[in-house]
Design a protein around this motif. Structure first.
Motif, PDB file in Angstrom:
ATOM      1  N   VAL A  96      11.734 -26.681 -40.226  1.00 39.70           N
ATOM      2  CA  VAL A  96      12.595 -27.009 -39.076  1.00 39.70           C
ATOM      3  C   VAL A  96      12.358 -26.089 -37.878  1.00 39.70           C
ATOM      4  O   VAL A  96      13.267 -25.810 -37.108  1.00 39.70           O
ATOM      5  N   GLU A 133      13.142 -27.708 -34.453  1.00 36.24           N
ATOM      6  CA  GLU A 133      14.593 -27.851 -34.286  1.00 36.24           C
ATOM      7  C   GLU A 133      15.239 -26.506 -33.943  1.00 36.24           C
ATOM      8  O   GLU A 133      16.144 -26.437 -33.109  1.00 36.24           O
ATOM      9  N   GLU A 172      14.657 -36.491 -43.938  1.00 33.86           N
ATOM     10  CA  GLU A 172      15.222 -36.602 -42.585  1.00 33.86           C
ATOM     11  C   GLU A 172      16.708 -36.270 -42.623  1.00 33.86           C
ATOM     12  O   GLU A 172      17.244 -35.676 -41.691  1.00 33.86           O
ATOM     13  N   LYS A 173      17.365 -36.645 -43.707  1.00 30.54           N
ATOM     14  CA  LYS A 173      18.795 -36.337 -43.866  1.00 30.54           C
ATOM     15  C   LYS A 173      19.007 -34.816 -43.917  1.00 30.54           C
ATOM     16  O   LYS A 173      19.966 -34.293 -43.344  1.00 30.54           O
ATOM     17  N   ASP A 174      18.107 -34.103 -44.617  1.00 29.55           N
ATOM     18  CA  ASP A 174      18.158 -32.635 -44.653  1.00 29.55           C
ATOM     19  C   ASP A 174      18.015 -32.077 -43.236  1.00 29.55           C
ATOM     20  O   ASP A 174      18.738 -31.172 -42.834  1.00 29.55           O
ATOM     21  N   ARG A 175      17.058 -32.619 -42.482  1.00 32.09           N
ATOM     22  CA  ARG A 175      16.799 -32.173 -41.108  1.00 32.09           C
ATOM     23  C   ARG A 175      18.049 -32.378 -40.244  1.00 32.09           C
ATOM     24  O   ARG A 175      18.460 -31.488 -39.497  1.00 32.09           O
ATOM     25  N   GLU A 176      18.666 -33.542 -40.358  1.00 27.82           N
ATOM     26  CA  GLU A 176      19.867 -33.849 -39.569  1.00 27.82           C
ATOM     27  C   GLU A 176      21.017 -32.912 -39.942  1.00 27.82           C
ATOM     28  O   GLU A 176      21.747 -32.441 -39.070  1.00 27.82           O
ATOM     29  N   LYS A 177      21.172 -32.644 -41.241  1.00 28.22           N
ATOM     30  CA  LYS A 177      22.232 -31.735 -41.685  1.00 28.22           C
ATOM     31  C   LYS A 177      21.984 -30.333 -41.129  1.00 28.22           C
ATOM     32  O   LYS A 177      22.908 -29.661 -40.674  1.00 28.22           O
ATOM     33  N   ILE A 203      20.356 -29.470 -38.364  1.00 30.71           N
ATOM     34  CA  ILE A 203      20.642 -29.472 -36.919  1.00 30.71           C
ATOM     35  C   ILE A 203      22.152 -29.384 -36.692  1.00 30.71           C
ATOM     36  O   ILE A 203      22.630 -28.576 -35.891  1.00 30.71           O
ATOM     37  N   LYS A 204      22.892 -30.192 -37.414  1.00 27.75           N
ATOM     38  CA  LYS A 204      24.353 -30.226 -37.271  1.00 27.75           C
ATOM     39  C   LYS A 204      24.972 -28.876 -37.652  1.00 27.75           C
ATOM     40  O   LYS A 204      25.798 -28.322 -36.926  1.00 27.75           O
ATOM     41  N   SER A 228      23.902 -25.874 -35.325  1.00 29.37           N
ATOM     42  CA  SER A 228      24.582 -26.044 -34.032  1.00 29.37           C
ATOM     43  C   SER A 228      26.048 -25.669 -34.147  1.00 29.37           C
ATOM     44  O   SER A 228      26.602 -24.983 -33.275  1.00 29.37           O
TER      45      SER A 228
END
Length: 156
Positions: A15, A18, A131-136, A138-139, A142
Motif C-alpha cells: 500500500v 496509498e 482490494e477489500k484489504d486495500r480499501e480497509k 485507506i479507511k 485516514s
C-alpha cells in the motif's frame, strides 16, 4: 507542537501508493524504510531509507527512530508490539490497528504457527491481499490520522 512521522516497514508493503496519498492529504511526513534487497528505481519523490539486508535491519531502524506519538505501518506483529510499547500507533497494510489489549494474543498465535511449521505442519500461508484489504487500509489509516489531527487541534 512536536511533529509526528509516519514510518513504513516498506519491504513488500502493498500500500505504498496509498500511504503517499494519505500522508500528503494529512501533511504528515512519511518515511519508507526498506532493505537494499528491496531497493526500487521509482521512489515516487518520497523519503526512503535503505538499510542492510539482514533480517532485522528494518525493524532496528524503525525501533531506533520512532518516537512516542508517531505512526507506523507494518505487517510484522513482533515489531508492532515493540512499537506500541514505545507509544507508537501501529497499523497493518490490511488496515488492522495493533492495540495493546490484543497484541499478546497475536504474538501467541504467531508463536504457535511458527512451532507448527517447524514440526512440519504447513498451512496455506497468509491470505492473498485483496482490494477489500486495500480499501480497509485507506479507511483505517485516514481515520487514525484524522482522529489524531482533531485531538492535536483541540490541544492547541
Amino acid at each position: 507542537m512536536n511533529s509526528q512521522t509516519l514510518f513504513v516497514d516498506a519491504d513488500s508493503c502493498p500500500v505504498i501508493k496509498e500511504i503517499v496519498e494519505i500522508a500528503s492529504k494529512f501533511s504528515i511526513e512519511a518515511v519508507f524504510v526498506a532493505s537494499y534487497a528491496h531497493m526500487k528505481n521509482d521512489l515516487q519523490g518520497q523519503n526512503w531509507v535503505f538499510v542492510d539486508s539482514h533480517k532485522e535491519a528494518v525493524d532496528l531502524y524503525l525501533m531506533n527512530h520512532v518516537k512516542k506519538g508517531d505512526f507506523a505501518v507494518t505487517q510484522d506483529i513482533g515489531l508492532a508490539s515493540t512499537l506500541i510499547a514505545k507509544g507508537v500507533y501501529a497499523i497493518s497494510p490490511r488496515g488492522n490497528l495493533f492495540e495493546e489489549k490484543d497484541i499478546q494474543t497475536a504474538l501467541d498465535l504467531r508463536y504457535l504457527s511458527a512451532r507448527a511449521r517447524r514440526q512440519g505442519s504447513y498451512g496455506k500461508g497468509p491470505k492473498p491481499f485483496t482490494e477489500k484489504d486495500r480499501e480497509k487500509f485507506i479507511k483505517e489509516l485516514s481515520m487514525l490520522l484524522s482522529n489524531f489531527k482533531i485531538c492535536s487541534r483541540n490541544h492547541n
